[in-house]
Motif scaffolding. Structure first.
Motif, PDB file in Angstrom:
ATOM      1  N   ARG A  49       0.812  -1.212   0.000  1.00  0.00           N
ATOM      2  CA  ARG A  49       0.000   0.000   0.000  1.00  0.00           C
ATOM      3  C   ARG A  49       0.847   1.264   0.000  1.00  0.00           C
ATOM      4  O   ARG A  49       0.516   2.248  -0.642  1.00  0.00           O
ATOM      5  CB  ARG A  49      -0.923  -0.008   1.224  1.00  0.00           C
ATOM      6  CG  ARG A  49      -1.868   1.167   1.269  1.00  0.00           C
ATOM      7  CD  ARG A  49      -2.897   0.960   2.362  1.00  0.00           C
ATOM      8  NE  ARG A  49      -3.709   2.137   2.597  1.00  0.00           N
ATOM      9  CZ  ARG A  49      -4.716   2.523   1.822  1.00  0.00           C
ATOM     10  NH1 ARG A  49      -5.024   1.819   0.756  1.00  0.00           N
ATOM     11  NH2 ARG A  49      -5.408   3.602   2.098  1.00  0.00           N
ATOM     12  N   VAL A  92      -7.865  -0.020   6.435  1.00  0.00           N
ATOM     13  CA  VAL A  92      -8.474   0.198   5.126  1.00  0.00           C
ATOM     14  C   VAL A  92      -9.952  -0.173   5.243  1.00  0.00           C
ATOM     15  O   VAL A  92     -10.287  -1.334   5.472  1.00  0.00           O
ATOM     16  CB  VAL A  92      -7.803  -0.645   4.019  1.00  0.00           C
ATOM     17  CG1 VAL A  92      -8.574  -0.498   2.706  1.00  0.00           C
ATOM     18  CG2 VAL A  92      -6.362  -0.214   3.821  1.00  0.00           C
ATOM     19  N   ASP A 170      -9.148   1.865  -2.886  1.00  0.00           N
ATOM     20  CA  ASP A 170      -9.206   0.837  -1.839  1.00  0.00           C
ATOM     21  C   ASP A 170      -9.871  -0.435  -2.345  1.00  0.00           C
ATOM     22  O   ASP A 170      -9.393  -1.543  -2.085  1.00  0.00           O
ATOM     23  CB  ASP A 170      -9.980   1.353  -0.625  1.00  0.00           C
ATOM     24  CG  ASP A 170      -9.209   2.368   0.196  1.00  0.00           C
ATOM     25  OD1 ASP A 170      -7.986   2.483   0.012  1.00  0.00           O
ATOM     26  OD2 ASP A 170      -9.843   3.038   1.021  1.00  0.00           O
ATOM     27  N   LEU A 173      -7.582  -2.379  -4.556  1.00  0.00           N
ATOM     28  CA  LEU A 173      -6.514  -3.021  -3.792  1.00  0.00           C
ATOM     29  C   LEU A 173      -7.036  -4.225  -3.027  1.00  0.00           C
ATOM     30  O   LEU A 173      -6.422  -5.299  -3.024  1.00  0.00           O
ATOM     31  CB  LEU A 173      -5.898  -2.013  -2.822  1.00  0.00           C
ATOM     32  CG  LEU A 173      -4.719  -2.519  -1.982  1.00  0.00           C
ATOM     33  CD1 LEU A 173      -3.539  -2.878  -2.876  1.00  0.00           C
ATOM     34  CD2 LEU A 173      -4.319  -1.479  -0.949  1.00  0.00           C
TER      35      LEU A 173
END
Length: 220
Positions: A49, A92, A170, A173
């Motif tokens: 990240r 997250v 987000d 990911l």
């Protein structure tokens, strides 16, 4: 992994864990306490990240809409405080569906306003212990306003293009990591928690994976 629809928490309060699970034996021939493909999964290729930090990253994928995340929160707090130097803990928020997106927006607005530290556990408590109706963006804003945030500014940030872009990033990911439930831990973008029987085991697994990464970095 803790599934959204098929939560695999078999024995939240029961079962014994190896007390030394997070302290790998110096004996190279000793069996690892966790198995790749069972308690955790190695991600290929690895994703990170914030690789510029140079630190080992522990990321909890979570949602304020998830009761299991609320139950894990005290464990996550202790985990964060116990991590060694060279390791950073991050959150997250998972925007898995329309009902979860407002909580992700709220998290980033709270982060921008600098109130996450004092509201993170409080929001879980208000929603799940005290049973306050906190679901809509308006209700979420009211919660943060009750904890000192400027409501107008909060709503402006929560609905900003910047937060839109972050949530989109987000989700991409999280999908790349193969996360489909919460809470899930991802270590350094390389390892994702998988079939975990209880929260203490998730903590022990995280510490063990962190140590593997620290050892690998020392060996370079």
């Amino acid at each position: 992994m803790f599934k959204i629809d098929r939560f695999r928490l078999i024995a939240l309060l029961g079962g014994l864990l190896l007390a030394s699970a997070c302290n790998a034996s110096p004996d190279a021939t000793a069996a690892a306490p966790f198995t790749d493909g069972d308690q955790y999964v190695t991600l290929t290729p690895p994703y990170q990240r914030d690789s510029a930090s140079g630190k080992v990253e522990v990321v909890e994928v979570f949602s304020y809409a998830c009761i299991h995340c609320a139950e894990f929160s005290p464990y996550a707090d202790d985990l964060r405080k116990s991590l060694p130097p060279g390791v950073v803990f991050k959150l997250v928020p998972a925007p898995f569906n329309d009902s979860w997106v407002p909580f992700a927006r709220g998290y980033y607005a709270a982060k921008k306003l600098g109130v996450v530290e004092q509201t993170h556990d409080a929001l879980f408590d208000a929603k799940f212990k005290e049973q306050y109706p906190i679901n809509s963006m308006d209700e979420i804003a009211s919660f943060y306003a009750s904890h000192g945030a400027n409501r107008t500014e909060f709503m402006k940030i929560a609905n900003s293009p910047e937060v839109d872009a972050q949530i989109k990033k987000d989700l991409a990911l999280i999908q790349a990591w193969g996360v489909d439930g919460t809470p899930t831990i991802v270590v350094d973008g390389k390892y994702r928690s998988a079939n975990i029987k209880d929260f203490p085991q998730l903590v022990a697994l995280t510490k063990w994976l962190v140590q593997q990464e620290l050892n690998a970095k020392k060996g370079k």
